[in-house]
Scaffold this active site. Sequence first.
Site, mmCIF file in Angstrom:
data_model
loop_
_atom_site.group_PDB
_atom_site.id
_atom_site.type_symbol
_atom_site.label_atom_id
_atom_site.label_comp_id
_atom_site.label_asym_id
_atom_site.label_seq_id
_atom_site.Cartn_x
_atom_site.Cartn_y
_atom_site.Cartn_z
ATOM 1 N NE ARG A 111 -4.183 -1.767 0.254
ATOM 2 C CZ ARG A 111 -5.386 -1.616 0.849
ATOM 3 N NH1 ARG A 111 -5.678 -0.580 1.354
ATOM 4 N NH2 ARG A 111 -6.190 -2.587 0.590
ATOM 5 N NE ARG A 156 -7.496 4.819 2.316
ATOM 6 C CZ ARG A 156 -8.229 4.222 2.947
ATOM 7 N NH1 ARG A 156 -9.463 4.432 3.134
ATOM 8 N NH2 ARG A 156 -7.922 2.975 3.225
ATOM 9 N NE ARG A 168 -10.264 7.433 -3.368
ATOM 10 C CZ ARG A 168 -11.490 7.697 -3.107
ATOM 11 N NH1 ARG A 168 -12.205 8.286 -4.131
ATOM 12 N NH2 ARG A 168 -12.223 6.852 -2.131
ATOM 13 C CG ASP A 183 -8.998 -3.243 -4.195
ATOM 14 O OD1 ASP A 183 -8.259 -2.657 -3.340
ATOM 15 O OD2 ASP A 183 -9.442 -4.224 -3.914
ATOM 16 C CE1 TYR A 198 -13.554 -7.463 0.947
ATOM 17 C CE2 TYR A 198 -11.687 -9.018 0.393
ATOM 18 C CZ TYR A 198 -12.192 -8.240 1.142
ATOM 19 O OH TYR A 198 -11.313 -7.149 1.918
#
Length: 365
Positions: A44, A48, A57, A93, A171
């Site tokens: 990552r 963010r 974003r 992702d 998921y």
Amino acid sequence: MAGRAAYGVSEAAPAALAAEEPSALFLRACRRLPVERTPVWLLRQAGRYLPEYRALRERHAMLELVRTPELAAQVTLMPIERFALDAAIVFSDILPPLQGMGLDLSFAPGDGPRIANPVARARDVDLLAAPPAEETMAETLAAIGLVRAELEPRGIPVIGFAGAPLTLASYAIEGRSSRDFTRTRAFMLSEPAAWRRLLQKLVTVQADYLLAQAAAGAQALQLFDSWAGRAVSREDYARFVAPHNRELFARVAAAGVPVINFSLGVGAWLEEAAACGGDVVGLDWQLPLDEAWARVGEERAVQGNLDPAALLAPWRELRARIDDVLDRAGGRPGHVFNVGHGLVPGTPVESVQRLVEHVRERTSR
Ligand code: CP3
């Protein structure tokens, strides 16, 4: 492929180069070749915690970034421009490949992934499609080509990635991130034949996707089995998960690039998880690196395994934790420095900067 031609992905198969000895430190370490210092990249690393990512974003949704090759390439390069990292991981992702299978994925703002039509019964599995990645993930393949063209002159390799069958199945069944994976296990135990068909379909789709990423220019591939340690027991892992992972790694070996097997939280059965395949074993932050390396075997390279929370601690503590990982690796060939799970959004940019500098300084030989 129109998408590929438009973004200038080379027709030459990069896998053909794999037989030569690589010069990039990261690729050398993946093959346990001697290196002049330990390579470092971070799970990552584009995310963010970076103000430039947050700024972008504000103007674009998560899936818009993923589905626009120039934007995905731009995000991939953000941490590379800031820090002296030794590899870039393409911005995407693990979940977008599920869209091509017919699952309605969205990322709700501040709320994580959602699937509006999760798999609920056996029949749903048979309705899932398995189209080629060149059709369903063309933007990510194009982004890999763009990043490769940018980083090739700088000698920085590009990593492609995918989610492992169990993690994606969780998921698909839960429809969101889960705390306890009850639905996943209930489906596995109630519909074992449909479970096998689901994981088999995911093996087909993910193997094709990983091979396509290598063909598009990815010089290494990482498989994320993020919920392997939480969604199933050790016995059920051996029975319901491992055979599919083994098949996936066997198929992806044909790419001719190093493959990293990152299975989170499998300390209780690390040997079994590592034995599924991959050239490099990604170690999470819960086990001491030397002990984990001994368990997976010295003939495998390892990647890891700083606790990402250490980047939120004062420098004195962070430095001690970095040094501990490096001491346990002991300068042996085949160590890629990384965090043992993704950087969190509150990570100070300054901590990442100091980490990268410190690993470079401390390991220069
Ligand atoms: O820099 C990189 O590592 C490359 C990009 C990357 C992302 N997700 C971007 C992302 C990678 C490799 C992933 C993998 C991923 N995605 C995993 C496996 C790794 C792991 O952490 O165990 C998993 C389980 C996911 C699923 C996922 N994606 C969740 C649960 C969430 C929401 C929670 C969260 O961490 O934000 C995402 C969203 C996501 N994926 C973001 C990013 C940068 C945040 C999106 C945003 O900007 O709001």
